[in-house]
Design a protein around this motif. Structure first.
Motif, PDB file in Angstrom:
ATOM      1  N   PRO A   1       0.891  -1.020  -0.075  1.00  0.00           N
ATOM      2  CA  PRO A   1       0.044  -0.113  -0.034  1.00  0.00           C
ATOM      3  C   PRO A   1       0.888   1.314   0.136  1.00  0.00           C
ATOM      4  N   THR A   2       2.059   1.076   0.269  1.00  0.00           N
ATOM      5  CA  THR A   2       2.842   2.404   0.191  1.00  0.00           C
ATOM      6  C   THR A   2       3.891   2.731  -1.067  1.00  0.00           C
ATOM      7  N   ARG A   3       3.657   1.754  -2.028  1.00  0.00           N
ATOM      8  CA  ARG A   3       4.589   1.818  -3.251  1.00  0.00           C
ATOM      9  C   ARG A   3       4.177   3.350  -3.952  1.00  0.00           C
ATOM     10  N   PHE A   4       2.663   3.254  -4.148  1.00  0.00           N
ATOM     11  CA  PHE A   4       2.241   4.506  -4.968  1.00  0.00           C
ATOM     12  C   PHE A   4       1.581   5.434  -4.089  1.00  0.00           C
ATOM     13  N   HIS A   5       1.785   6.632  -4.394  1.00  0.00           N
ATOM     14  CA  HIS A   5       1.090   7.807  -3.593  1.00  0.00           C
ATOM     15  C   HIS A   5       0.076   8.476  -4.399  1.00  0.00           C
ATOM     16  N   PHE A   6      -1.075   8.514  -3.832  1.00  0.00           N
ATOM     17  CA  PHE A   6      -2.211   9.326  -4.474  1.00  0.00           C
ATOM     18  C   PHE A   6      -2.620  10.253  -3.413  1.00  0.00           C
TER      19      PHE A   6
END
Length: 334
Positions: free
Chosen positions: A192-197
């Motif tokens: 859940p921390t790989r991509f930031h939105f």
């Protein structure tokens, strides 16, 4: 002794009927509509036609499995709205006709109010007052619940619902409808921390999800230009990261509402409350904040007549009948 009521739900793409007697929901019959999977979303006209096909056998099964004859019914309840107009018309027309034929009261139920009252079908039940986060494909609200029929919306989405954000994002990734549950499934294996939105942190307790949908669209476009197979190669991480952002937004506002109103009785309702990560995150936050958290059974999270039944029970006790019903006493005065 409480009333015996037949409840009908037809707000979207589920045709459902339930019988409640003495405050106990006896069954919850649901007919799903698979036709919409071919179109990537609910087609209103097709939903209406499917409701017409399903409503008689669904109601018949509800009465039979509850071992209730129609002559034993004290009232008929139905979803008045919100929902798809054509779909609502099928349920309301059937309910009105049956109530008139049996000469019994008709009860109109608000769909979102019913989602909240689904918490009173089974134990444990929340104590008043409590805050309820109602999350679905069409709504995202924080509701202050003072009593069974005394509720106030204190925060809501200013644009899109969180359920729509899940489903539309899934569609952008090429996942079939309904995509929300698939995101939940793939996210279990992802980081859940790989991509930031971006968060949509607007003032007060209101929500906004249009920004994160747009950001997600541009993110996918940019990455797919570099690698056309980007989604397939990173599906689990994308789903986990997106889901993390959406749930973080929900919980951030819910924590704010809890502090603002000094309430630690917290409930969650609506289709998105079936999301496993939302449930797990809520459980973690509850331990930190010392909240008492309530989530209905899965069958009462999505659209269903059981929730319409329990709402109609309390409306019956308060004599909140539709204006279309004229009591025998009132008819004698005409």
């Amino acid at each position: 002794m409480g009333p015996t009521i037949l409840a009908i739900e037809s707000s979207c793409d589920e045709t459902s009927a339930a019988v409640i007697k003495n405050g106990k929901v006896l069954n919850n019959i649901i007919a799903t509509q698979s036709v919409h999977e071919n179109y990537g979303g609910v087609v209103p006209e097709l939903a209406s036609r499917a409701h017409q096909q399903n409503i008689v056998p669904v109601v018949d099964e509800a009465l039979k499995t509850a071992d209730i004859r129609k002559e034993q019914l004290d009232a008929i309840a139905f979803t008045k709205g919100p929902g798809l107009l054509g779909a609502l018309l099928v349920g309301s027309s059937f309910a009105k006709s049956m109530a008139l034929a049996l000469d019994i009261p008709l009860i109109e139920v608000n769909h979102m109010q019913a989602h909240i009252l689904a918490h009173f079908i089974d134990d444990p039940k929340p104590a008043f007052p409590f805050l309820c986060l109602t999350v679905s494909g069409g709504h995202t609200q924080i509701v202050l619940v003072k009593d069974y029929l005394n509720m106030k919306i204190v925060g809501e989405t200013r644009d899109d619902a969180v359920g729509e954000a899940f489903d539309k994002s899934a569609k952008l990734m090429g996942l079939p409808y309904p995509g929300g549950p698939l995101i939940d499934r793939y996210a279990k294996e992802g980081d859940p921390t790989r991509f930031h939105f971006p968060d949509s942190d607007i003032d007060g307790l209101d929500f906004s999800f249009s920004g994160i949908k747009t950001a997600f669209l541009y993110f996918l476009r940019a990455e797919k230009r570099k690698d056309p197979e980007f989604v397939e190669k990173n599906l689990s991480d994308i789903c986990a990261s997106l889901q993390f952002s959406l749930i973080r937004t929900l919980l951030m506002k819910l924590e704010k509402a809890s502090t603002m109103y000094g309430i630690q009785e917290i409930a969650v309702a609506g289709g998105v409350s079936a999301n496993s990560e939302l449930r797990n995150t809520l459980e973690t936050v509850a331990k930190e904040k010392k909240w008492n958290v309530y989530v209905p059974q899965i069958q009462y999270c999505t659209d269903n007549a059981g929730m319409i039944a329990i709402a109609s029970h309390y409306k019956f006790l308060s004599k909140e009948f539709s204006s279309l019903y004229t009591s025998p006493e009132a008819r004698m005065k005409i």
